[in-house]
Design a protein around this motif. Structure first.
Motif, PDB file in Angstrom:
ATOM      1  N   PRO A  46      35.795  30.663  40.475  1.00 17.12           N
ATOM      2  CA  PRO A  46      35.759  31.306  41.791  1.00 17.12           C
ATOM      3  C   PRO A  46      37.032  31.115  42.615  1.00 17.12           C
ATOM      4  O   PRO A  46      37.340  31.942  43.479  1.00 17.12           O
ATOM      5  CB  PRO A  46      34.554  30.629  42.465  1.00 17.12           C
TER       6      PRO A  46
ATOM      7  N   ASP B 134      39.169  34.109  42.142  1.00 16.04           N
ATOM      8  CA  ASP B 134      38.732  35.265  42.931  1.00 16.04           C
ATOM      9  C   ASP B 134      39.183  35.139  44.380  1.00 16.04           C
ATOM     10  O   ASP B 134      39.596  36.121  45.006  1.00 16.04           O
ATOM     11  CB  ASP B 134      37.207  35.402  42.866  1.00 16.04           C
ATOM     12  N   GLN B 135      39.105  33.944  44.935  1.00 16.37           N
ATOM     13  CA  GLN B 135      39.533  33.740  46.317  1.00 16.37           C
ATOM     14  C   GLN B 135      41.007  34.077  46.497  1.00 16.37           C
ATOM     15  O   GLN B 135      41.414  34.608  47.523  1.00 16.37           O
ATOM     16  CB  GLN B 135      39.266  32.297  46.739  1.00 16.37           C
TER      17      GLN B 135
ATOM     18  N   THR C 113      41.264  38.377  45.497  1.00 16.13           N
ATOM     19  CA  THR C 113      40.405  39.427  46.040  1.00 16.13           C
ATOM     20  C   THR C 113      41.211  40.401  46.908  1.00 16.13           C
ATOM     21  O   THR C 113      41.983  39.989  47.779  1.00 16.13           O
ATOM     22  CB  THR C 113      39.269  38.813  46.885  1.00 16.13           C
TER      23      THR C 113
ATOM     24  N   ASP D  53      45.080  44.612  40.546  1.00 16.40           N
ATOM     25  CA  ASP D  53      45.064  43.746  39.370  1.00 16.40           C
ATOM     26  C   ASP D  53      46.396  43.675  38.638  1.00 16.40           C
ATOM     27  O   ASP D  53      46.743  42.630  38.070  1.00 16.40           O
ATOM     28  CB  ASP D  53      43.984  44.214  38.386  1.00 16.40           C
TER      29      ASP D  53
ATOM     30  N   TYR E  73      37.372  31.013  34.269  1.00 12.74           N
ATOM     31  CA  TYR E  73      37.273  32.291  34.978  1.00 12.74           C
ATOM     32  C   TYR E  73      36.351  33.203  34.181  1.00 12.74           C
ATOM     33  O   TYR E  73      36.622  33.519  33.016  1.00 12.74           O
ATOM     34  CB  TYR E  73      38.630  32.967  35.169  1.00 12.74           C
TER      35      TYR E  73
ATOM     36  N   TYR F 224      34.672  36.808  33.706  1.00 12.42           N
ATOM     37  CA  TYR F 224      34.948  38.199  34.040  1.00 12.42           C
ATOM     38  C   TYR F 224      33.675  38.914  34.493  1.00 12.42           C
ATOM     39  O   TYR F 224      32.596  38.698  33.924  1.00 12.42           O
ATOM     40  CB  TYR F 224      35.579  38.910  32.842  1.00 12.42           C
TER      41      TYR F 224
ATOM     42  N   ARG G 150      44.500  35.236  35.949  1.00 14.04           N
ATOM     43  CA  ARG G 150      43.169  34.887  35.440  1.00 14.04           C
ATOM     44  C   ARG G 150      43.233  34.487  33.967  1.00 14.04           C
ATOM     45  O   ARG G 150      42.626  33.498  33.544  1.00 14.04           O
ATOM     46  CB  ARG G 150      42.224  36.070  35.626  1.00 14.04           C
TER      47      ARG G 150
END
Length: 351
Positions: free
Chosen positions: A139, A142-143, A146, A150, A180, A182, A303
């Motif tokens: 996570p 993602d932080q 976001t 990509d 991570y 997906y 990622r």
């Protein structure tokens, strides 16, 4: 006559006592302290304990796992606040006896992981779970990414290092989300093994930390741990389903690095190289120094690189949670391959 009989009896008793003493000595073996002294936990010269010698104290963010004093402070066992270290911790300590044997450790009911997940601490696992969980989680990626495209290089992104020896994060899989994961994919939870070997100290001698090899090989009928395999699926796509699961994971790990290199060259337009020193990813064909650290990250590349490092930092991933390891590698490879239309990286099915 009586004297001879007595001598025979005494000789027999002496032999019996000697055999008993020898048997006891063999059964007890090295003491707990002797076993501990041979472990990395007790090595005062290890960089795990000497890294901050010049500063004279261990940063509060690191002290919980790099000194026994810091561990007890972090968990409030020394009477301080729980979950924080509110005073400097001097260098010179190791993972001492009290880190595991203090009565306060037995009272710890759960351990928080970087993702925020809480895992029950039982059977003497609290210390292991605290210090082998890593420092980052899926996570966190993602932080950081976001809302960002990509496949666009962003100068504000930098490599996220999950940290080292993160066996607990691998073991619990998606329950703690150490890797991570997906979107849209399912991931394995805690690795289910036979009940007798389901905790850290079921498989590792708790003082030496060495794997109790005979307990594994006697059941799996192999000579080496790395030869263990229960699945007949060809995860790495090489056609061999007889090698151990370690070989499958190692091959996928290498293929992920190839996918990372191909993506960096074609999408980021800045070739990348990996080295086994901080901060690990560098601009290709440069000296692996901090000044040459890789800085052409896109969210997709970040990622995949995180998962590459996550698996690389758990040398026992093949035993701790092989399905989770394969899933993380498989998904990172396919994600990058799809983005570069790569057809030269072949892998097998996903568990």
């Amino acid at each position: 006559m009586k004297r001879n009989v007595i001598l025979v009896i005494l000789a027999g008793l002496s032999l019996l006592l000697a055999q008993v003493a020898l048997s006891q000595n063999e059964s007890t073996g090295p003491s707990m302290v002797e076993l501990w002294q041979k472990s990395g936990h007790a090595n005062p010269q290890s960089s795990s304990f000497t890294h901050w010698n010049d500063e004279g104290e261990i940063p509060v963010s690191c002290a919980a796992c790099h000194s026994g004093e810091g561990f007890r402070a972090f968990h409030g066992i020394d009477g301080s606040s729980v979950g924080v270290i509110d005073k400097p911790v001097a260098t010179g300590g190791v993972v001492d006896c009290a880190t595991c044997h203090d009565d306060g450790v037995k009272q710890l009911e759960q351990i928080l992981f970087p993702s925020g997940a809480a895992i029950a601490a039982h059977d003497g696992s609290a210390t292991c779970l605290t210090c082998h969980q890593g420092r980052q989680s899926g996570p966190d990626l993602d932080q950081r990414t976001t809302g960002l495209p990509d496949d666009e290089v962003n100068s504000e992104l930098s490599f996220v290092n999950p940290h080292y020896a993160l066996a607990a994060a691998t073991l619990f899989g998606t329950e703690v989300k150490g890797g991570y994961e997906y979107p849209g994919r399912d991931y394995a939870g805690k690795f289910s093994h036979v009940e007798a070997y389901s905790t850290c100290i079921d498989c590792h001698e708790p003082h030496s930390t060495q794997v109790t090899l005979d307990n594994c090989t006697s059941c799996h009928k192999v000579d080496e741990l790395r030869d263990i395999r229960t699945s007949k699926l060809d995860f790495d796509g090489d056609g061999d389903v007889t090698s151990g699961i370690y070989a499958e994971i190692s091959a996928l790990h290498e293929k992920l690095l190839s996918a990372i290199e191909a993506y960096a060259e074609t999408v980021s337009e800045a070739p990348i190289a990996y080295a086994k020193q901080y901060p690990y990813f560098f601009h290709a064909e440069t000296e692996p120094t901090y000044a040459n650290r890789y800085n052409a990250w896109t969210p997709a590349l970040l990622r995949a690189a995180y998962n590459y490092q996550f698996i690389g930092m758990d040398k026992g991933a093949y035993a701790h949670n092989p399905h989770y390891a394969v899933q993380l590698l498989h998904d990172a490879i396919t994600d990058l391959a799809d983005r570069t239309n790569a057809t030269n990286i072949e892998i097998g099915p996903r568990p």
